[in-house]
Scaffold this active site. Structure first.
Site, PDB file in Angstrom:
ATOM      1  N   GLY A  45       0.846  -1.209   0.000  1.00  0.00           N
ATOM      2  CA  GLY A  45       0.000   0.000   0.000  1.00  0.00           C
ATOM      3  C   GLY A  45       0.866   1.238   0.000  1.00  0.00           C
ATOM      4  O   GLY A  45       1.894   1.290  -0.694  1.00  0.00           O
ATOM      5  N   ASP A 107      -1.804  -0.847  10.774  1.00  0.00           N
ATOM      6  CA  ASP A 107      -1.553  -1.186  12.187  1.00  0.00           C
ATOM      7  C   ASP A 107      -2.614  -2.141  12.749  1.00  0.00           C
ATOM      8  O   ASP A 107      -2.307  -3.038  13.526  1.00  0.00           O
ATOM      9  CB  ASP A 107      -1.484   0.103  13.023  1.00  0.00           C
ATOM     10  CG  ASP A 107      -0.345   0.996  12.545  1.00  0.00           C
ATOM     11  OD1 ASP A 107       0.789   0.498  12.465  1.00  0.00           O
ATOM     12  OD2 ASP A 107      -0.601   2.156  12.205  1.00  0.00           O
ATOM     13  N   GLN A 109      -4.030  -4.513  11.470  1.00  0.00           N
ATOM     14  CA  GLN A 109      -3.838  -5.913  11.054  1.00  0.00           C
ATOM     15  C   GLN A 109      -2.570  -6.539  11.634  1.00  0.00           C
ATOM     16  O   GLN A 109      -2.328  -7.725  11.429  1.00  0.00           O
ATOM     17  CB  GLN A 109      -3.760  -6.004   9.520  1.00  0.00           C
ATOM     18  CG  GLN A 109      -4.885  -5.309   8.779  1.00  0.00           C
ATOM     19  CD  GLN A 109      -6.264  -5.851   9.135  1.00  0.00           C
ATOM     20  OE1 GLN A 109      -6.369  -6.969   9.662  1.00  0.00           O
ATOM     21  NE2 GLN A 109      -7.292  -5.069   8.889  1.00  0.00           N
ATOM     22  N   HIS A 131       6.132   1.527  12.050  1.00  0.00           N
ATOM     23  CA  HIS A 131       5.449   2.201  13.161  1.00  0.00           C
ATOM     24  C   HIS A 131       5.359   1.160  14.265  1.00  0.00           C
ATOM     25  O   HIS A 131       5.006   0.002  14.001  1.00  0.00           O
ATOM     26  CB  HIS A 131       4.055   2.651  12.709  1.00  0.00           C
ATOM     27  CG  HIS A 131       3.274   3.407  13.744  1.00  0.00           C
ATOM     28  ND1 HIS A 131       3.838   4.366  14.564  1.00  0.00           N
ATOM     29  CD2 HIS A 131       1.954   3.369  14.077  1.00  0.00           C
ATOM     30  CE1 HIS A 131       2.899   4.868  15.344  1.00  0.00           C
ATOM     31  NE2 HIS A 131       1.754   4.278  15.083  1.00  0.00           N
TER      32      HIS A 131
HETATM   33  N1  LIG Z   1       0.646   5.776   5.384  1.00  0.00           N
HETATM   34  C1  LIG Z   1       1.794   6.329   5.662  1.00  0.00           C
HETATM   35  O1  LIG Z   1       2.218   7.218   4.946  1.00  0.00           O
HETATM   36  C2  LIG Z   1       2.610   5.897   6.817  1.00  0.00           C
HETATM   37  C3  LIG Z   1       2.406   4.651   7.362  1.00  0.00           C
HETATM   38  N2  LIG Z   1       3.256   4.205   8.315  1.00  0.00           N
HETATM   39  C4  LIG Z   1       3.070   2.873   8.834  1.00  0.00           C
HETATM   40  O2  LIG Z   1       3.266   1.958   7.759  1.00  0.00           O
HETATM   41  C5  LIG Z   1       2.444   0.797   7.933  1.00  0.00           C
HETATM   42  C6  LIG Z   1       1.610   0.563   6.698  1.00  0.00           C
HETATM   43  O3  LIG Z   1       0.664   1.598   6.601  1.00  0.00           O
HETATM   44  P1  LIG Z   1       0.082   2.048   5.201  1.00  0.00           P
HETATM   45  O4  LIG Z   1       1.144   2.035   4.169  1.00  0.00           O
HETATM   46  O5  LIG Z   1      -0.671   3.312   5.451  1.00  0.00           O
HETATM   47  O6  LIG Z   1      -0.925   0.878   4.894  1.00  0.00           O
HETATM   48  P2  LIG Z   1      -1.948   0.778   3.667  1.00  0.00           P
HETATM   49  O7  LIG Z   1      -3.302   0.794   4.237  1.00  0.00           O
HETATM   50  O8  LIG Z   1      -1.659   1.776   2.623  1.00  0.00           O
HETATM   51  O9  LIG Z   1      -1.558  -0.600   3.001  1.00  0.00           O
HETATM   52  C7  LIG Z   1      -1.949  -1.738   3.523  1.00  0.00           C
HETATM   53  C8  LIG Z   1      -1.447  -2.932   2.685  1.00  0.00           C
HETATM   54  O10 LIG Z   1      -1.629  -4.045   3.517  1.00  0.00           O
HETATM   55  C9  LIG Z   1      -2.514  -4.986   2.917  1.00  0.00           C
HETATM   56  N3  LIG Z   1      -3.409  -5.509   3.927  1.00  0.00           N
HETATM   57  C10 LIG Z   1      -4.504  -4.940   4.471  1.00  0.00           C
HETATM   58  N4  LIG Z   1      -5.058  -5.739   5.370  1.00  0.00           N
HETATM   59  C11 LIG Z   1      -4.300  -6.845   5.396  1.00  0.00           C
HETATM   60  C12 LIG Z   1      -4.376  -8.047   6.127  1.00  0.00           C
HETATM   61  N5  LIG Z   1      -5.343  -8.291   7.005  1.00  0.00           N
HETATM   62  N6  LIG Z   1      -3.436  -8.971   5.896  1.00  0.00           N
HETATM   63  C13 LIG Z   1      -2.450  -8.763   5.011  1.00  0.00           C
HETATM   64  N7  LIG Z   1      -2.334  -7.646   4.289  1.00  0.00           N
HETATM   65  C14 LIG Z   1      -3.254  -6.700   4.486  1.00  0.00           C
HETATM   66  C15 LIG Z   1      -3.250  -4.237   1.825  1.00  0.00           C
HETATM   67  O11 LIG Z   1      -3.455  -5.060   0.720  1.00  0.00           O
HETATM   68  P3  LIG Z   1      -4.754  -5.971   0.464  1.00  0.00           P
HETATM   69  O12 LIG Z   1      -5.895  -5.381   1.225  1.00  0.00           O
HETATM   70  O13 LIG Z   1      -4.952  -5.903  -1.001  1.00  0.00           O
HETATM   71  O14 LIG Z   1      -4.370  -7.326   0.934  1.00  0.00           O
HETATM   72  C16 LIG Z   1      -2.247  -3.138   1.434  1.00  0.00           C
HETATM   73  O15 LIG Z   1      -1.391  -3.564   0.465  1.00  0.00           O
HETATM   74  C17 LIG Z   1       1.644   1.065   9.199  1.00  0.00           C
HETATM   75  O16 LIG Z   1       2.327   0.488  10.273  1.00  0.00           O
HETATM   76  C18 LIG Z   1       1.667   2.578   9.318  1.00  0.00           C
HETATM   77  O17 LIG Z   1       1.492   3.063  10.634  1.00  0.00           O
HETATM   78  C19 LIG Z   1       4.341   4.941   8.740  1.00  0.00           C
HETATM   79  C20 LIG Z   1       4.589   6.183   8.235  1.00  0.00           C
HETATM   80  C21 LIG Z   1       3.672   6.781   7.295  1.00  0.00           C
HETATM   81 MG   LIG Z   2       1.671   7.495  11.783  1.00  0.00          MG
END
Ligand SMILES: NC(=O)C1=CN([C@@H]2O[C@H](COP(=O)(O)OP(=O)(O)OC[C@H]3O[C@@H](n4cnc5c(N)ncnc54)[C@H](OP(=O)(O)O)[C@@H]3O)[C@@H](O)[C@H]2O)C=CC1
Ligand SMILES: [Mg+2]
Ligand SMILES: CC[C@](O)(C(C)=O)C(=O)O
Ligand SMILES: [Mg+2]
Length: 488
Positions: A45, A107, A109, A131
């Protein structure tokens, strides 16, 4: 069980204040510690895709483990990875060969993902997070032979990539979980990961899981997202109620945050305020002081709730309740008048400042308050700076693209939840304040013809702006960011 709350106070304080600005020379080995190792990212993501692209371009071996349904249904995460030429597989296919598994799922998940992935990880492998919520707030226990590191870009995923492509990087916190560093290799691996992201060009802090979680949650809930959301809604409503064209108001806000905070990024609050005329600067200063008085208790409440674990408890209750609050707030945001308006009109760069005095005041008040409250809770200035002043322009960039929708899509679900929580409390809190606001400070600009002001008052205001600790530490930290690229 909340890991932070389980620790003795002595360790809590030690972890909370852990923060060391790392010298560029400490990254001379670049990505060496991860060269030839198999990095498997779980989730593709916002962070997953963009971190993976940077790591690949830095010469590392990256592939993606996705849940089976994402692969079968060829969901967006599958498309993100395959369209960019990465190998994609199930957990069973990829995790057992991984030297480093980077958990970049939401987070919410993490517990379930880590429980599935951990038994498949080979002995002595490394688990990485961006995170530390799962470790710190949920108390996840990781197998003793596994090294647990954190590489947390202080920035949305999109900007992780954009800054890398500009030849720069984003400030990043790295840490090794004190319970899981069996071979003493965690720090070298975290450094190599950060170098692969390009973060060493912007500044890397050696921190702790705890300091990262508590400061990250505070920054995103208040200045980074909460204040920008609150300010967008209130400034738009005010302008339209006072007869300003909705297209103009919408553009002034949507692009205005980016233009105003670009000045912040280059030269801190001093430079942002210097972009105003003398009378407008004094007006913005007075407004920001008033805003700080009104909002301080709310900022303190957010910080207190984050430190005690009250915030994470209530958010996890919402997770267990099918994200009812998150989804309701998300739908409400989509219906706000600001979000629905079309942005039109030509606006000159300087006009964003001259007509956006209140927005400048909101940014100043929000940055200073977030910084002050974080520091008063034991978070070190460098960390508080990144979580307030430095990251605000990066979040503003997302609003400039597609308003609050884009910001809330790009940030993590955790940040989105905290943003709405803050905005829901802050919009009503500022009702009386907004009732006194006129178009001179939002929409049209001051009516004064002359730039004249009382010298003594101007000196007083300039001193107060420049002597604030966020400016002093900012000056020093920006000195390390000589490769930073301008975007406007
Ligand atoms: N967003 C940001 O800019 C920032 C995020 N973070 C941290 O990075 C981490 C990721 O966040 P973020 O990039 O926003 O996440 P996203 O929501 O953008 O991405 C989530 C990804 O995880 C997959 N996913 C969702 N649910 C599940 C599940 N139950 N099992 C396996 N895969 C799953 C999704 O794919 P699919 O549903 O297709 O399986 C998708 O590819 C977090 O810990 C966040 O706190 C840190 C700094 C900034
Ligand atoms: Mg954050
Ligand atoms: C601002 C929110 C953030 O912490 C981030 C992009 O750094 C997130 O969780 O998305
Ligand atoms: Mg963050």
């Amino acid at each position: 069980m909340n890991y932070f709350n389980s620790l003795p106070l002595r360790i809590q304080l030690e972890e909370l204040s852990k923060c060391r600005f790392m010298d560029r020379a400490e990254f001379d080995a670049g990505v060496e510690a991860l060269k030839g190792k198999k990095i498997v990212i779980v989730g593709c993501g916002a962070q997953g895709l963009n971190q993976g692209l940077n790591l690949k371009d830095s010469g590392l071996d990256v592939s993606y483990a996705l849940r089976e349904s994402a692969i079968k249904e060829k969901r967006q995460s599958w498309k993100n990875a395959t369209d960019n030429g990465f190998t994609v597989g199930t957990y069973e296919e990829l995790i057992p060969q991984a030297d480093l598994v980077s958990n970049l799922t939401p987070d919410k998940q993490h517990s379930s993902v880590v429980e599935q992935v951990m038994p498949l990880m080979k002995k002595g492998a490394t688990l990485s997070y961006s995170h530390g919520f799962n470790i710190v707030e949920e108390g996840m226990k990781i197998r003793d032979d596994i090294t647990v590191i954190m590489v947390a870009p202080k920035c949305p995923g999109t900007e992780v990539r954009e800054e890398y492509k500009r030849g720069f990087g984003v400030p990043t916190l790295i840490a090794v979980h004190r319970e899981n560093d069996p071979n003493g290799e965690g720090l070298e691996q975290a450094k190599a990961y950060a170098a692969g992201l390009g973060s060493h060009l912007a500044g890397v802090l050696e921190s702790s899981f705890i300091a990262e979680v508590k400061s990250d949650l505070m920054g995103e809930q208040t200045i980074l997202c909460g204040v920008l959301q609150t300010g967008s809604i209130l400034c738009f409503e005010k302008m339209v109620a006072d007869g300003i064209d909705a297209g103009y108001a919408s553009k002034l806000i949507q692009q205005g945050w980016e233009v105003i905070t670009e000045a912040l990024k280059i030269g801190g609050i001093s430079n942002m305020m210097d972009r105003l005329s003398n009378p407008a600067k004094i007006k913005a200063f007075d407004l920001s002081e008033e805003l700080k008085g009104i909002m301080r208790p709310l900022f303190e409440k957010h910080m207190d709730d984050i430190i005690t674990g009250e915030f994470s408890k209530t958010m996890m209750e919402d997770w267990a309740n099918d994200d009812k609050n998150l989804l309701t707030w998300r739908a409400e945001t989509a219906e706000t008048a600001f979000e629905k308006a079309t942005s039109s009109a030509e606006i000159d760069e300087q006009e964003y400042f001259d007509h956006g005095i209140l927005m400048v005041a909101m940014v100043k008040a929000g940055v200073e308050l977030a910084f002050e409250v974080m520091c008063s809770s034991g978070i070190i200035e460098e960390s508080a700076y990144y979580e307030s002043l430095h990251e605000t322009p990066l979040i503003a960039n997302t609003i400039a693209r597609r308003k609050l929708y884009e910001m809330n899509v790009v940030i993590s679900d955790t940040a989105e939840y905290g943003c709405y929580l803050f905005a829901h409390a802050c919009v009503p809190l500022l009702k009386d304040f907004m009732a006194k606001i006129g178009t001179d400070v939002i929409g049209k600009g001051l009516t004064v013809k002359s730039n004249s002001v009382d010298n003594a008052r101007l000196v007083e205001v300039n001193d107060a702006i420049r002597d604030h600790t966020v400016e002093l530490i900012g000056y020093e930290l920006r000195g390390h960011m000589t490769d930073m690229k301008r975007i406007i």
